[in-house]
Design an enzyme around this catalytic site. Structure first.
Site, PDB file in Angstrom:
ATOM      1  N   GLU B 146       0.824  -1.209   0.000  1.00 28.63           N
ATOM      2  CA  GLU B 146       0.000   0.000   0.000  1.00 28.63           C
ATOM      3  C   GLU B 146       0.860   1.262   0.000  1.00 28.63           C
ATOM      4  O   GLU B 146       1.689   1.460   0.891  1.00 28.63           O
ATOM      5  CB  GLU B 146      -0.924   0.005   1.215  1.00 28.63           C
ATOM      6  CG  GLU B 146      -1.873   1.200   1.211  1.00 28.63           C
ATOM      7  CD  GLU B 146      -2.962   1.077   2.257  1.00 28.63           C
ATOM      8  OE1 GLU B 146      -2.935   0.118   3.051  1.00 28.63           O
ATOM      9  OE2 GLU B 146      -3.854   1.946   2.269  1.00 28.63           O
ATOM     10  N   HIS B 148       0.568   4.822   0.770  1.00 25.26           N
ATOM     11  CA  HIS B 148      -0.353   5.548   1.636  1.00 25.26           C
ATOM     12  C   HIS B 148       0.367   6.822   2.076  1.00 25.26           C
ATOM     13  O   HIS B 148       1.585   6.811   2.278  1.00 25.26           O
ATOM     14  CB  HIS B 148      -0.655   4.649   2.852  1.00 25.26           C
ATOM     15  CG  HIS B 148      -1.728   5.118   3.771  1.00 25.26           C
ATOM     16  ND1 HIS B 148      -1.576   6.207   4.618  1.00 25.26           N
ATOM     17  CD2 HIS B 148      -2.974   4.629   4.005  1.00 25.26           C
ATOM     18  CE1 HIS B 148      -2.686   6.373   5.319  1.00 25.26           C
ATOM     19  NE2 HIS B 148      -3.551   5.434   4.969  1.00 25.26           N
ATOM     20  N   ASP B 178      -3.332   4.129  -2.641  1.00 24.68           N
ATOM     21  CA  ASP B 178      -4.316   4.715  -1.720  1.00 24.68           C
ATOM     22  C   ASP B 178      -4.480   6.203  -2.058  1.00 24.68           C
ATOM     23  O   ASP B 178      -3.512   6.971  -1.992  1.00 24.68           O
ATOM     24  CB  ASP B 178      -3.860   4.540  -0.272  1.00 24.68           C
ATOM     25  CG  ASP B 178      -4.902   5.039   0.719  1.00 24.68           C
ATOM     26  OD1 ASP B 178      -5.463   4.217   1.445  1.00 24.68           O
ATOM     27  OD2 ASP B 178      -5.163   6.265   0.750  1.00 24.68           O
ATOM     28  N   HIS B 276      -7.152   1.655  -3.179  1.00 16.41           N
ATOM     29  CA  HIS B 276      -8.013   2.083  -2.075  1.00 16.41           C
ATOM     30  C   HIS B 276      -8.588   3.440  -2.439  1.00 16.41           C
ATOM     31  O   HIS B 276      -7.868   4.439  -2.454  1.00 16.41           O
ATOM     32  CB  HIS B 276      -7.211   2.190  -0.768  1.00 16.41           C
ATOM     33  CG  HIS B 276      -7.030   0.876  -0.091  1.00 16.41           C
ATOM     34  ND1 HIS B 276      -6.235   0.714   1.016  1.00 16.41           N
ATOM     35  CD2 HIS B 276      -7.569  -0.341  -0.346  1.00 16.41           C
ATOM     36  CE1 HIS B 276      -6.278  -0.558   1.400  1.00 16.41           C
ATOM     37  NE2 HIS B 276      -7.071  -1.211   0.590  1.00 16.41           N
ATOM     38  N   GLU B 312     -12.937   3.461   0.335  1.00 19.03           N
ATOM     39  CA  GLU B 312     -12.432   3.387   1.710  1.00 19.03           C
ATOM     40  C   GLU B 312     -12.747   4.704   2.415  1.00 19.03           C
ATOM     41  O   GLU B 312     -11.992   5.666   2.341  1.00 19.03           O
ATOM     42  CB  GLU B 312     -10.923   3.110   1.725  1.00 19.03           C
ATOM     43  CG  GLU B 312     -10.405   2.857   3.131  1.00 19.03           C
ATOM     44  CD  GLU B 312      -8.902   2.617   3.180  1.00 19.03           C
ATOM     45  OE1 GLU B 312      -8.471   1.742   3.946  1.00 19.03           O
ATOM     46  OE2 GLU B 312      -8.157   3.301   2.470  1.00 19.03           O
TER      47      GLU B 312
END
Lengths: 131, 367
Positions: B146, B148, B178, B276, B312
């Site tokens: 991920e 992020h 993300d 995400h 999300e």
């Protein structure tokens, strides 16, 4: 995160000088005992002695020293744990102010200063059941 | 020219953390709710949030029950989010071998439950990812690390991973993008939450100015710059007599609202296996005011992305006054509209989603 849910309303109990309250994890995912780094239990401004504190989850009771090594015993987000300590609570008919402080390590967030830890607290008012 | 992508609509149960934690839904009833409300077909869950006993005590009865339920309600498992708990022990960080075994157990559960992707996290170095490739091959699970906030697609740590992926050349190693890495404003719903905690309008205006300044400067490309920004949020709160809000400002201002430009995703786009669709709220016009959902969906479509987007919703941390299910419904409508504007569509049919996801994950990353 969801600190307002730490103390379960109406779960304060006291028996023979020990007082307990049910607590929920203020986080979205399960954490093991090794990440439950400390707690405080305070009723009407009086804190239970740190060495008297015990933590019960999954029907097993630990001192905080014992939790340090428990990477295999997990606090699931839907489960209530029980925090207890030596603390006399008189007058069960009265409303008592209960405060719980929790220190949790977040094991997947590693910062320049080590593993991230969060400190959360919650205060609620309730009567004490005497058993 | 790349043919337009057809991303698969879906959701992560993380969006409903507040309702699950409050015991309004158990896992079964939440999955049924997701299917009934049309938030799928893609379904993502977090192992340590949703699965009691994860990963050591997931027995075959549970696995069968889970697979039967998902089949019955016709959802498509996309990603099992697993955690890289390097700091599990108090005396030291996990060593390399312990970490590989810790991840192996979680990846095995992903395979048993029918998730083709395991979302892994930034603590895994290029060497660790290389060590996990045989595990991914053993279980046939794609590992999607991920990206992020406070990282982003052009961050030094992400580029080092990308370069290793390129060398290893396996379709089983990639990224989860993300959207929180490429945010364009401080979420208004969080400002409202601070207002409800007594923050003055003057303080909130300074907070927005500080974040906008970082956005104008561009994303932090090193941990050092990240640390300086973290400190600036704490300082702002302290100077305004609200030191109690400092950590919250800093964690959200740096860790949730990443200020990278959209084109940073192009650095890693061929390796993006999962997305995400991070967002924080839907305003009165039906749009996401701080995450450029339309631009992000267009970018995915134009780059031929046909994997899943898990909506999300992360505003639940502070927003306890709006229904998360309505908010997800609103955000997914924006995604569908954006895909149509880009000349494509979001896949909402389960059978088509299964076919497209299989094809997406089987392709070589350079394909």
């Amino acid at each position: 995160m969801i600190a307002d849910r730490i103390i379960e309303q109406g779960t304060l109990t006291t028996v023979d000088g020990r007082t307990a309250v049910e607590v929920r994890i203020p986080w979205y995912r399960a954490l093991p005992g090794s990440c439950i780094a400390g707690a405080a239990l305070t009723v009407d401004g009086v804190a239970a002695p740190a060495e008297s504190l015990r933590w019960t989850m999954n029907e097993r009771t630990f001192s905080f020293d014992e939790l340090v090594d428990r990477t295999d015993e997990w606090w699931f987000p839907l489960d209530s744990a029980v925090l207890s300590g030596e603390l006399a609570v008189d007058d069960p008919q009265a409303e008592h102010e209960v405060r719980v402080d929790l220190k949790l390590y977040i094991p997947y967030i590693i910062t320049d200063h080590g593993v991230l830890h969060i400190e959360e607290h919650d205060t609620k008012t309730m009567k004490a059941a005497q058993r | 020219m790349t043919s337009p992508g057809t991303p698969i609509q879906g959701v992560t149960l993380y969006s409903f953390t507040r309702a699950f934690h409050a015991r309004q839904y158990d896992l079964d009833s939440l999955i049924r709710k997701v299917a009934a409300d049309g938030f799928g077909p893609g379904l993502e869950i977090i192992g340590f949030s949703s699965l009691r006993g994860f990963p050591d005590h997931i027995d075959d009865n549970f696995v069968g029950h889970f697979r039967d339920l998902v089949a019955e309600v016709d959802l498509v498992p996309t990603s099992l989010a697993v955690n890289v708990d390097t700091g599990l022990r108090r005396d030291r960080l996990m060593n390399h071998d312990e970490l590989v075994e810790y991840m192996r157990k979680q990846i095995e559960v992903a395979a048993r439950l029918g998730f083709p992707i395991a979302r892994v996290q930034i603590s895994l170095t290029p060497d660790a990812m290389e060590s996990l490739l045989p595990v991914a091959e053993q279980y046939g699970v794609t590992l999607a690390l991920e990206v992020h906030a406070d990282q982003h697609g052009a961050h030094e740590r992400i580029l080092a991973l990308r370069d290793r992926y390129e060398k290893l050349n396996s379709p089983l190693l990639g990224f989860t993008a993300d959207w929180g890495a490429t945010v364009t404003g401080f979420a208004p719903s969080l400002l409202e939450a601070y207002r409800r905690r007594g923050a003055s309008e003057e303080l909130l205006a300074q907070l927005v100015d500080l974040w906008n300044g970082f956005y104008a400067e561009g994303p932090p490309n090193t941990q050092k710059v990240h640390g300086e920004r973290f400190g600036a949020f704490i300082g702002l709160a302290a100077r305004n007599g609200r030191p109690d809000l400092g950590i919250d400002f800093a964690i959200n201002g740096t860790g949730l609202f990443g200020p990278a430009p959209l084109d940073t995703w192009l650095e890693i786009m061929p390796w993006v296996r999962h997305v995400h669709g991070k967002f924080f709220g839907i305003d009165e016009t039906g749009e996401e005011p701080s995450v450029p959902v339309r631009g992000l969906v267009r970018q995915l479509v134009e780059n031929g992305y046909s994997g899943a987007i898990s909506s999300e919703y992360e505003g639940w941390h502070w927003n306890n006054w709006q229904d998360p299910f309505d908010i997800i419904r609103g955000e997914q409508a924006v995604q569908r509209s954006a895909a149509a504007d880009a000349g494509s569509t979001m896949v909402t049919d389960p059978a088509e989603a299964r076919r497209i996801l299989n094809s997406h994950l089987a392709q070589p990353v350079r394909g």
